[in-house]
Enzyme design. Structure first.
Site, short mmCIF file in Angstrom:
data_model
loop_
_atom_site.label_atom_id
_atom_site.label_comp_id
_atom_site.label_asym_id
_atom_site.label_seq_id
_atom_site.Cartn_x
_atom_site.Cartn_y
_atom_site.Cartn_z
N HIS A 197 0.82 -1.21 0.00
CA HIS A 197 0.00 0.00 0.00
C HIS A 197 0.85 1.27 0.00
O HIS A 197 0.40 2.33 0.37
CB HIS A 197 -0.99 0.00 1.16
CG HIS A 197 -0.35 -0.05 2.51
ND1 HIS A 197 -0.08 -1.23 3.14
CD2 HIS A 197 0.06 0.92 3.34
CE1 HIS A 197 0.49 -0.97 4.30
NE2 HIS A 197 0.59 0.33 4.44
N GLY A 239 -9.00 -3.83 9.44
CA GLY A 239 -9.73 -3.01 10.41
C GLY A 239 -8.76 -2.63 11.52
O GLY A 239 -7.61 -2.29 11.27
N HIS A 256 -6.75 1.03 1.33
CA HIS A 256 -6.11 -0.14 1.96
C HIS A 256 -6.50 -0.24 3.43
O HIS A 256 -6.10 -1.17 4.12
CB HIS A 256 -4.59 -0.11 1.82
CG HIS A 256 -3.91 0.77 2.81
ND1 HIS A 256 -3.49 0.32 4.03
CD2 HIS A 256 -3.60 2.08 2.77
CE1 HIS A 256 -2.95 1.32 4.70
NE2 HIS A 256 -3.01 2.39 3.95
N GLY A 257 -7.29 0.68 3.92
CA GLY A 257 -7.74 0.67 5.31
C GLY A 257 -8.60 1.87 5.57
O GLY A 257 -8.92 2.63 4.66
N GLY A 287 -7.99 4.46 7.75
CA GLY A 287 -7.30 5.71 8.04
C GLY A 287 -7.45 6.09 9.51
O GLY A 287 -8.40 5.70 10.19
#
Length: 161
Positions: free
Chosen positions: A9, A59, A84-85, A87
């Site tokens: 990422h 998560g 990618h997540g 934040g």
């Protein structure tokens, strides 16, 4: 331990994409996002040709994670990129100031989640409260059509080092 799937990422890759109707060779820099190519794209492994490239959306230590797959719309609109997540909601320093080590451990334990950490400060920095709601972020990507929600995962153990 056997690696099932690994994804970057923070990477720059030379890729072919259409810009203004013309195929171009581009250097695509993904910082805080990850590649999500659609089904049948020649650069994804044969195992994922029918589904699209897997995207792991982590998560937090106490919330779910997701597996998404790339879509044609995402390839066209985002050069095959997605989140990618979720934040961060709190900076690492603010999390250390505002969250208690024991409180985070107790909350995780109440959910049946085991944790092993190299440093106690990582517990507060990576606490669920330190991040935005991953389900909201994943739903936004799914509804926008840039990636497709495939699996929802529940944590049972956390190892931070």
């Amino acid at each position: 331990m056997h690696i099932i799937y690994d994804v970057s990422h923070n990477i720059a890759k030379v890729e072919e994409h259409f810009v203004d109707g013309k195929q171009r060779t581009l250097l695509v820099h993904r910082k805080g996002s990850t590649r999500a190519f659609p089904p049948h794209h020649p650069l994804i492994p044969v195992d994922y040709q029918l589904t699209g490239q897997p995207v792991l959306i982590g998560g937090t230590m106490g919330t779910c994670s997701y597996v998404l797959t790339g879509t044609n719309k995402g390839f066209e609109e985002t050069f095959g990129s997605t989140c990618h997540g979720a934040g961060r909601a709190l900076s690492r320093a603010k999390a250390r100031r505002n969250l208690g080590y024991e409180d985070v451990l107790e909350a995780l334990s109440a959910k049946g989640i085991s944790i092993r950490v190299a440093s106690p400060k990582l517990v507060m920095e990576e606490a669920p409260e330190s991040y935005k709601n991953v389900t909201d972020v994943v739903n936004t990507c799914h509804e926008a059509g840039i990636s497709k929600k495939t699996l929802k995962l529940r944590p049972i153990a956390v190892i931070k080092g």
